[in-house]
Design a protein around this motif. Sequence first.
Motif, short mmCIF file in Angstrom:
data_model
loop_
_atom_site.label_atom_id
_atom_site.label_comp_id
_atom_site.label_asym_id
_atom_site.label_seq_id
_atom_site.Cartn_x
_atom_site.Cartn_y
_atom_site.Cartn_z
N MET A 70 16.22 -3.61 -2.49
CA MET A 70 15.30 -2.53 -2.20
C MET A 70 14.87 -1.83 -3.49
O MET A 70 13.70 -1.51 -3.67
N VAL A 71 15.83 -1.60 -4.41
CA VAL A 71 15.52 -0.95 -5.67
C VAL A 71 14.58 -1.83 -6.49
O VAL A 71 13.62 -1.35 -7.08
N GLU A 72 14.83 -3.15 -6.49
CA GLU A 72 13.98 -4.08 -7.24
C GLU A 72 12.56 -4.06 -6.70
O GLU A 72 11.59 -4.06 -7.47
N GLN A 73 12.39 -4.05 -5.37
CA GLN A 73 11.06 -4.00 -4.78
C GLN A 73 10.37 -2.69 -5.13
O GLN A 73 9.18 -2.66 -5.43
N GLN B 211 10.89 -0.84 -7.83
CA GLN B 211 10.50 -0.90 -9.24
C GLN B 211 9.27 -1.77 -9.42
O GLN B 211 8.35 -1.42 -10.16
N ARG B 212 9.25 -2.92 -8.76
CA ARG B 212 8.09 -3.81 -8.83
C ARG B 212 6.85 -3.12 -8.29
O ARG B 212 5.78 -3.18 -8.88
N SER B 213 7.00 -2.41 -7.18
CA SER B 213 5.89 -1.69 -6.59
C SER B 213 5.37 -0.61 -7.54
O SER B 213 4.16 -0.42 -7.66
N ALA C 177 1.23 1.25 -11.31
CA ALA C 177 0.84 1.74 -12.64
C ALA C 177 -0.23 0.85 -13.27
O ALA C 177 -1.25 1.34 -13.78
N VAL C 178 -0.03 -0.46 -13.24
CA VAL C 178 -0.98 -1.38 -13.86
C VAL C 178 -2.31 -1.37 -13.11
O VAL C 178 -3.39 -1.29 -13.71
N ALA C 179 -2.25 -1.43 -11.79
CA ALA C 179 -3.47 -1.44 -10.99
C ALA C 179 -4.24 -0.12 -11.13
O ALA C 179 -5.47 -0.12 -11.23
N SER C 180 -3.53 0.98 -11.17
CA SER C 180 -4.19 2.29 -11.32
C SER C 180 -4.83 2.42 -12.69
O SER C 180 -5.94 2.96 -12.81
N LEU C 181 -4.16 1.95 -13.72
CA LEU C 181 -4.73 2.02 -15.07
C LEU C 181 -6.00 1.17 -15.17
O LEU C 181 -7.01 1.62 -15.73
N LEU D 10 -3.49 -5.25 -4.25
CA LEU D 10 -2.16 -5.46 -4.82
C LEU D 10 -1.26 -4.25 -4.58
O LEU D 10 -0.07 -4.40 -4.28
N VAL D 11 -1.82 -3.06 -4.71
CA VAL D 11 -1.04 -1.85 -4.47
C VAL D 11 -0.58 -1.80 -3.02
O VAL D 11 0.60 -1.56 -2.74
N VAL D 12 -1.48 -2.07 -2.09
CA VAL D 12 -1.13 -2.04 -0.67
C VAL D 12 -0.09 -3.10 -0.34
O VAL D 12 0.89 -2.84 0.35
N ALA D 13 -0.28 -4.30 -0.86
CA ALA D 13 0.64 -5.40 -0.56
C ALA D 13 2.03 -5.20 -1.18
O ALA D 13 3.02 -5.64 -0.60
N SER D 14 2.10 -4.53 -2.32
CA SER D 14 3.39 -4.40 -3.00
C SER D 14 4.17 -3.16 -2.59
O SER D 14 5.38 -3.10 -2.77
N ALA D 15 3.50 -2.16 -2.04
CA ALA D 15 4.18 -0.91 -1.70
C ALA D 15 4.98 -1.05 -0.42
O ALA D 15 4.47 -1.58 0.57
#
Length: 173
Positions: free
Chosen positions: A1-4, A6-8, A13-17, A123-128
Amino acid sequence: MVEQSQRSSVVLAVASLAAFMASLDVFIVNVAFDDIGTDFSGATLDQLSWVLSAYAIVYAALLVPAGRIADRYGRKGGFLAGLALFTAASAACAASDGVWWLVGFRIVQAIGAAILTPASLGLVVASAPLEHRERSVRIWAATGAVAAALGPAVGGVLVEASWRWVFLVNVPV
């Protein structure tokens, strides 16, 4: 859960930038308009206006179809392709030696931005994780508002060095 989680967070951050930079380019160039006109002294105001208009028109027109293509063929690949195209076109804009070259590269830059923007949201929606999805989308969306607010100020600082820096700022990011 923590790894997901962190990945999210990294994806957010990358997608928002990237989405921030694409939105920033709608506003940042306005401040450089006079300096661009000075460098391309043979260009008319009508011709110069396309430096601003071409990006906004193409970016807006392609957001929906680019999002559909990214959903169908892959968000990550669409994001990376859009980012690469946007970045390369930004460098080409800075190197332009004529108004029509600049307009042409602005169109290519807008195509890249239109591809990366919806792909980044996907990507944000799929990873969150479901419980953080709404917050993540709000953060991603807020970057566009921040870009609109900061565009003229950032453009003003960069144009002190050269109008070309309003495009070069995208390359390292």
